[in-house]
Write a protein that holds these residues in place. Structure first.
Motif, PDB file in Angstrom:
ATOM      1  N   PRO A 168       0.812  -1.222   0.000  1.00 33.78           N
ATOM      2  CA  PRO A 168       0.000   0.000   0.000  1.00 33.78           C
ATOM      3  C   PRO A 168       0.847   1.275   0.000  1.00 33.78           C
ATOM      4  N   THR A 169       1.987   1.269   0.697  1.00 33.10           N
ATOM      5  CA  THR A 169       2.793   2.489   0.686  1.00 33.10           C
ATOM      6  C   THR A 169       3.449   2.678  -0.678  1.00 33.10           C
ATOM      7  N   GLN A 170       3.781   1.565  -1.344  1.00 39.18           N
ATOM      8  CA  GLN A 170       4.330   1.680  -2.697  1.00 39.18           C
ATOM      9  C   GLN A 170       3.302   2.314  -3.627  1.00 39.18           C
ATOM     10  N   ILE A 171       2.047   1.910  -3.448  1.00 39.62           N
ATOM     11  CA  ILE A 171       0.973   2.513  -4.245  1.00 39.62           C
ATOM     12  C   ILE A 171       0.923   4.009  -3.995  1.00 39.62           C
ATOM     13  N   PHE A 172       1.048   4.370  -2.712  1.00 36.49           N
ATOM     14  CA  PHE A 172       1.014   5.789  -2.353  1.00 36.49           C
ATOM     15  C   PHE A 172       2.177   6.529  -3.011  1.00 36.49           C
ATOM     16  N   ILE A 173       3.374   5.939  -2.970  1.00 43.47           N
ATOM     17  CA  ILE A 173       4.549   6.602  -3.551  1.00 43.47           C
ATOM     18  C   ILE A 173       4.354   6.784  -5.053  1.00 43.47           C
ATOM     19  N   TRP A 174       3.937   5.724  -5.714  1.00 41.50           N
ATOM     20  CA  TRP A 174       3.775   5.806  -7.165  1.00 41.50           C
ATOM     21  C   TRP A 174       2.653   6.764  -7.551  1.00 41.50           C
ATOM     22  N   ALA A 175       1.575   6.770  -6.743  1.00 40.45           N
ATOM     23  CA  ALA A 175       0.471   7.680  -7.058  1.00 40.45           C
ATOM     24  C   ALA A 175       0.936   9.122  -6.971  1.00 40.45           C
ATOM     25  N   ASP A 176       1.951   9.344  -6.142  1.00 46.08           N
ATOM     26  CA  ASP A 176       2.470  10.691  -5.925  1.00 46.08           C
ATOM     27  C   ASP A 176       3.509  11.085  -6.967  1.00 46.08           C
ATOM     28  N   SER A 177       3.974  10.124  -7.790  1.00 45.37           N
ATOM     29  CA  SER A 177       5.053  10.425  -8.727  1.00 45.37           C
ATOM     30  C   SER A 177       4.502  11.107  -9.964  1.00 45.37           C
ATOM     31  N   PRO A 178       5.219  12.105 -10.455  1.00 44.66           N
ATOM     32  CA  PRO A 178       4.692  12.880 -11.582  1.00 44.66           C
ATOM     33  C   PRO A 178       4.776  12.153 -12.922  1.00 44.66           C
ATOM     34  N   GLU A 179       5.720  11.193 -13.091  1.00 45.40           N
ATOM     35  CA  GLU A 179       5.887  10.569 -14.401  1.00 45.40           C
ATOM     36  C   GLU A 179       4.609   9.859 -14.816  1.00 45.40           C
ATOM     37  N   ARG A 180       4.281  10.029 -16.112  1.00 38.56           N
ATOM     38  CA  ARG A 180       3.036   9.448 -16.620  1.00 38.56           C
ATOM     39  C   ARG A 180       3.015   7.939 -16.436  1.00 38.56           C
ATOM     40  N   GLY A 181       4.168   7.307 -16.638  1.00 36.44           N
ATOM     41  CA  GLY A 181       4.219   5.853 -16.594  1.00 36.44           C
ATOM     42  C   GLY A 181       3.812   5.294 -15.247  1.00 36.44           C
ATOM     43  N   PHE A 182       3.902   6.121 -14.200  1.00 36.48           N
ATOM     44  CA  PHE A 182       3.559   5.613 -12.881  1.00 36.48           C
ATOM     45  C   PHE A 182       2.052   5.501 -12.676  1.00 36.48           C
ATOM     46  N   VAL A 183       1.271   6.177 -13.517  1.00 30.23           N
ATOM     47  CA  VAL A 183      -0.189   6.060 -13.375  1.00 30.23           C
ATOM     48  C   VAL A 183      -0.612   4.614 -13.594  1.00 30.23           C
ATOM     49  N   SER A 184      -0.146   4.060 -14.731  1.00 34.76           N
ATOM     50  CA  SER A 184      -0.542   2.671 -14.998  1.00 34.76           C
ATOM     51  C   SER A 184       0.133   1.733 -14.005  1.00 34.76           C
ATOM     52  N   ARG A 185       1.384   2.070 -13.585  1.00 35.22           N
ATOM     53  CA  ARG A 185       2.062   1.236 -12.595  1.00 35.22           C
ATOM     54  C   ARG A 185       1.283   1.221 -11.277  1.00 35.22           C
ATOM     55  N   THR A 186       0.757   2.402 -10.891  1.00 33.20           N
ATOM     56  CA  THR A 186      -0.013   2.466  -9.651  1.00 33.20           C
ATOM     57  C   THR A 186      -1.240   1.568  -9.751  1.00 33.20           C
TER      58      THR A 186
END
Lengths: 429, 458, 265
Positions: free
Chosen positions: A382-400
């Motif tokens: 869950p914290t990884q989800i939080f970190i990725w959701a907070d990342s600006p790179e577009r690719g992290f949206v699908s990663r999240t």
């Protein structure tokens, strides 16, 4: 009797009554419709949630690669120290060979190399380190492309948008299309999502560290909360005298179950980290915090399971001369076990999704390697989800979204086990 | 070495068990009747060895870090730490630790190298000491219990007493957790109020927890008035309840009164799924789908809409709370005796009239209790607001504006490095205290209503 | 009054209020009522007796379609109220139940005031236009329920605060407030003490002047005391139906005789 004639005096078929009856029926239908609407809204939201996660998350389960012929130039790699070679230059040379028109313009060169992921040089390095005999040869390798090109390949970048608003310019798109025409581009399943740890580059980021961190935290949570919870529940249900102290403990447990999770995070921060000096970001500490939150759930479930065992069984065992302990541990507890396990798994599933207390003890750190022990710094799912959701790179949206789908898969799996246990072993007395 | 200590303990438990078991068997073989079964004599030895030694090892592990650290600090050359803040001291200590761990950056001063060396030797001494003491302790306990094996010794009662003691210990863990929560909150909050006046915190209307890094910085001095944060919490909780209460209640009514058992068996678990989704997922849903939707809707209407509105966070939170309210309401409606429903229907009332005029009023206390618990959840909910609500505290009740909440502030103040001497960190604990007290009052109140209500019909 | 057999009271035959022909009731796969034919007369107390589980309550609940509220229950055959099939699609159960009132085994006053309990039916059916009219209806119903004198000074107090017998009479008052033509009573005295039972039985006898009353009871003495007609149910069958006096003194069917004399049930 004041009135002898009133019986039947009310006109049950008159227009007034009929009109009223129709109105009453309409309000009946209205209530039914309101209920249906409410349920539809709730279902719709659930559908929207799952659909949006799948539609964005599915892109992260594949990754765009290019197949390139890399000449491992001995000029850039020292065979004695293969891990110190200038692999970036090797890649640049490879790209220049592919696009001979590109003159020696630094900006143009950078554009070319930026097509490949930052991780490409490291994966080539790793294969050279594994087999130094490769130096001087030309090898065919498959390397990931960087995030914008990955998005382009998956159709997430609209080619119709004006160039100024687009992340990739026309010439960059043309370069990529050329590679694609040459058949060098592939889009296989992205196993890195599971086998890599976190990274700053979306195309390299994976969940390995988070999954292992969550696993350690959950194991710690289970090892602490399960025995303590069962011990407390057995005492309260079977042995505790009904007095003010046991009342107090009971009220206490009920209230603990409703304390906001972030408050447990504050407790962990102040006591575990602040007073006892335990390591920050460690899954072990996270597990301890989660154990405190899961404890009430397990105690309440265990007590319910113990209560469901009929007194006749206790009386029968006591009647043949068993001590109270022998009755509880020999007869009541085994019968209550399925219920206890069900409650425990549900409690652990809740703990797996819990985020806020883990944030407070620093499990949102950026860590690029999976933890080796429960005492190493790590993230959790869950914290990884939080970190990725907070990342600006577009690719992290699908990663999240993909990470959420992985988390939800684990949750569904755990709940399925709980339901299976309940259906298989539940007895009606 | 720690693992070694645990292995010794494990071995000692097994040895003690076997020794006593054999001794008991020997007595029995000699023709004497024992009070307890042989296994209880073994178990008695095992438990007497296990429990104290286990706690001894845990205690040792918990304390050794702190003790060694203070010994290192005391051993530093005089005056090195004078006049340094907690943060700087921590920095020096972590540098010493990393040197001891073999990671040397640059060229550290000699006294740091020295301290690191001492740290390494202290650590190994401590581990060695732990193992030695574990051996001594377990050996002593085994010998002690070995002597207890006699025909008349009540080993079963002994075992049961220890087990009971352990269970009482487990039960009091819950009390200790509460004490820990209250203790840490009160302690840190008290330190906060030493720096920031109590009334400023409770009644201040400005919340700007940025603390200047240097004395001469012109930046805001930092203001700790919780009112706007509190107001923001209320705005989002209100939005959530406006969504959750009607949807939850109408779903419950439909499920209870109109749905056939088959439909009910499908709808109920699906609603429960909504309750099982982790809040971080809802938070992401809010920023991925709901917030953009609200923003584009607002732009179409020409309304000024903040990027992270209270509406988006509240709406998603409301959805999360729907199953919570509907299951409470469903239980409350089901607890109303069937005879009341029959009585109303037999008078010619429609189902809708029966629900709204008889069942619902009778179930109101249970429903209100459930709603109160949902309010307490909404106030304490963290991840949705951390991800979807704003960071700036504003005195506004406009749900289209961006507001912040108590939980958002707690998390943002504590994410990253935390020093326990800055009002910024301590403010989070003060907010935590407010949150804890608020939810506790609501919970106690709600649980009381629910319990009273159950008593009426049980 | 109530402890003397009522057999002597019924000399006249009243018109038929409810007629049932070949009624069958199923609960899922269970055949609960089998081919029951019965005629219930106006201004008469008809008692349904029989051992527990014989279907008498089930049959009673068919007469105001309360069985509709149970999903797995299915009713076949004809039940006519004043010659009109109550299971016909044109009949609204809501309307029917206002005409056929029901009193339950356990007193079930709503958790509202005494006044609101009685006013509930008239209010939902819109029987009163003004508050004064409603007051009048409530008073009349409470008087008919023979409880007016006991509660007239505390109409605003909760109905659940009354004693068991008072609660049951309040429920009877609530049922008669909608001016029904038939009153169904499902073991109305089984939860009451003997004194309250006597009061309710007396009331039932008075109610006979205006309503057709059907009472399910497992007490044969009660059936003998309050009813003029008695129907004996056994295993879902209507075994015997006739004058109460005849059923109790000279039953035609051996099963009835066994039950009356205490050999089954």
């Amino acid at each position: 009797m004041t009135d002898q004639t009133s019986s039947g005096s009310f006109d049950w078929t008159g227009p007034e009554f009929t009109a009223r009856l129709n109105k009453r029926k309409r309000s009946q239908i209205a209530l039914k419709l309101a209920g249906l609407t409410a349920i539809t809204i709730a279902f719709g939201m659930l559908f929207l949630l799952v659909a949006s996660l799948i539609s964005t998350g599915r892109h992260a389960f594949t990754q765009t690669f290019v197949q390139i012929e890399v000449f491992l130039d001995p000029a850039h790699i020292d065979s004695d120290e293969p891990n110190r070679g200038n692999y970036r230059q090797i890649l640049t040379d490879t790209m220049v060979k592919l696009f001979p028109d590109v003159v020696d313009d630094r900006a143009e060169l950078r554009k070319l190399t930026s097509m490949l992921s930052n991780g490409a040089q490291f994966s080539i390095r790793d294969s050279v380190v594994a087999d130094p005999a490769l130096i001087g040869q030309t090898v065919a390798v498959r390397v990931p492309v960087s995030d914008p090109y990955d998005q382009l390949n998956k159709g997430l970048i609209d080619r119709e948008t004006p160039e100024a608003n687009r992340r990739l310019k026309d010439d960059e798109i043309a370069n990529f299309d050329l590679l694609k025409e040459l058949g060098m581009v592939s889009k296989p399943l992205n196993r890195w999502l599971i086998t890599n740890a976190d990274s700053r580059f979306p195309e390299l980021a994976g969940l390995k560290g988070a999954i292992i961190g969550s696993f350690y935290a959950l194991m710690t949570c289970f090892l602490l909360s399960f025995p303590i919870g069962i011990g407390a529940a057995i005492y309260l249900e079977e042995f505790a005298p009904k007095n003010r102290v046991s009342d107090l403990i009971e009220i206490n447990i009920n209230n603990l179950a409703a304390v906001p999770s972030v408050v447990f995070g504050l407790l962990a921060l102040a006591v575990f980290l602040g007073w006892f000096g335990m390591p920050r970001s460690a899954p072990f500490v996270g597990g301890m915090t989660l154990a405190l939150m899961t404890l009430p759930t397990i105690i309440i479930a265990t007590r319910a399971a113990l209560k469901a065992v009929p007194p006749s069984i206790r009386e029968a065992a006591l009647g043949v001369g068993a001590s109270k302990h022998q009755v509880v541990f020999g007869h009541v507890l085994p019968l209550a076990m399925p219920g206890i396990l069900t409650g425990t798994i549900i409690g652990l599933a809740q703990a797996l999704g819990e985020t806020a207390p883990l944030l407070l003890i620093g499990m949102n750190a950026f860590i690029t390697s999976a933890p080796a022990t429960p005492f190493d710094s790590s993230t959790a799912l869950p914290t990884q989800i939080f970190i990725w959701a907070d990342s600006p790179e577009r690719g992290f949206v699908s990663r999240t979204s993909a990470a959420i789908l992985v988390l939800l898969t684990f949750l569904i799996f755990m709940n399925a086990i709980a339901i299976f246990l309940r259906n298989k072993f539940e007895r009606k007395w | 070495m720690t693992l070694f200590a645990f292995l010794i303990l494990f071995a000692a438990v097994v040895i003690g068990y076997i020794l006593n078991l054999r001794a008991a068997r020997a007595i029995r073989a000699g023709g004497t009747k024992l009070h307890s079964l042989d296994g209880f004599h073994g178990g008695f030895s095992a438990l007497v060895t296990l429990v104290p030694t286990f706690f001894f090892i845990i205690l040792w592990l918990m304390l050794q870090g702190t003790v060694i650290e203070s010994m290192i600090k005391a051993g530093l050359p005089d005056g090195t730490l004078d006049g340094l803040g907690t943060g700087q001291v921590q920095l020096i200590m972590s540098e010493i630790r990393s040197i001891a761990g073999g990671r040397i950056f640059g060229t550290p001063e000699d006294w740091k190298l020295e301290a690191a060396e001492r740290l390494v030797s202290l650590r190994s001494t401590s581990s060695l000491l732990l193992v030695v003491l574990t051996i001594a302790l377990t050996a002593g306990l085994i010998l002690l219990t070995r002597k207890t094996v006699r025909a008349e010794f009540r080993a079963r009662q002994g075992v049961e007493r220890i087990v009971l003691g352990l269970m009482v210990g487990c039960a009091t863990v819950a009390i200790f957790v509460t004490i820990g929560i209250v203790g840490s909150l009160v302690f840190e909050t008290y330190r906060f109020f030493e720096m920031v006046p109590f009334t400023d915190f409770l009644f201040g209307t400005s919340w700007e927890p940025q603390i200047p890094l240097r004395e001469d910085q012109i930046a805001a001095k930092g203001a700790f008035g919780m009112l706007p944060v509190f107001l923001g919490t209320m705005v989002i909780a209100t939005v959530a309840m406006v969504i959750a209460v009607p949807i939850g209640l109408f779903s419950a009514i439909y499920l209870h009164e109109f749905a056939s058992p088959k439909i009910r068996a499908v709808i109920k678990p699906v609603l429960e799924i909504l309750a099982g989704v982790p809040t971080v997922v809802y938070g992401f849903f809010a920023i991925l789908v709901i917030a953009p939707a609200i923003r584009s809707f607002g732009t179409d209407l020409g309304l000024p809409i903040a990027p992270n509105t209270a509406l988006a966070a509240g709406l998603v939170m409301g959805i999360m709370l729907v199953p919570f309210i509907s299951s409470f309401a469903d239980d409350a409606l089901a607890a109303v005796p069937r005879s009341l429903r029959d009585g109303s229907l037999a008078l010619g009332a429609t189902q809708a009239e029966t629900i709204s005029k008889v069942l619902f009023p009778a179930a109101i206390p249970g429903i209100v209790g459930g709603i109160l618990l949902a309010v307490s959840r909404a106030i304490g909910e963290t991840m949705i607001v951390v991800m979807a609500a704003g960071l700036i505290a504003k005195m506004t009740i406009n749900p289209l504006d961006s507001v912040t909440t108590v939980t958002v502030q707690i998390v943002t103040l504590l994410i990253g490095d935390t020093a326990f001497d800055s009002p910024k960190t301590l403010a989070a604990f003060a907010l935590g205290m407010v949150l804890f007290v608020m939810t506790l009052i609501i919970n106690i109140f709600a649980l009381r209503i629910v319990r009273k209500y159950r008593e009426i019909y049980d | 009054m109530y402890d003397t057999p009522a057999s002597g009271k019924t000399a006249v035959t009243n018109e038929v209020k409810i007629a049932a022909r070949k009624v069958n009731v199923f609960y899922g796969d269970t055949h609960a009522i089998k081919d029951v034919d019965v005629e219930i007369e106006d201004k008469t107390v008809t008692a349904f007796i029989g051992p527990s589980g014989c279907g008498k309550s089930t049959f009673l609940r068919c007469l105001n379609r309360m069985n509709d509220t149970i999903d797995i229950c299915r009713v076949e055959g004809l039940i006519a109220l004043d010659g009109e099939d109550i299971y016909a699609p044109s009949i609204d159960p809501v309307q029917l139940r206002a005409k056929v009132g029901m009193v339950f085994q356990k007193p079930n006053p709503f958790p509202k005031s005494i006044y609101e309990n009685v006013a509930y039916g008239p209010k939902i059916h819109g029987m009163a236009r003004t508050r004064a009219e409603l007051d009048e209806i409530v008073e009349r119903a409470l008087r008919r329920g023979a409880i007016w004198d006991e509660v007239k000074d505390r109409l605003q107090e909760p109905g659940t605060g009354l004693s068991g017998g008072q609660q049951q009479r309040l429920c009877i008052a609530r049922a008669v407030a909608t001016e029904p033509e038939v009153l169904l009573m499902d073991e109305p005295c089984s939860a009451l003490d003997p004194i309250a039972t006597a009061q309710v039985e007396e009331l039932i006898d008075e109610l006979r002047e205006q309503y057709s009353v059907v009472i399910v009871t497992h007490s044969m003495q009660q059936a003998a005391r309050v009813s003029q007609k008695t129907a004996f149910f056994h295993l879902g069958n209507l075994v015997e139906f006739g004058e109460t006096g005849q059923i109790f003194t000279n039953p035609h069917d051996p099963r009835t005789e066994s039950y009356i004399t205490g050999r089954i049930g």
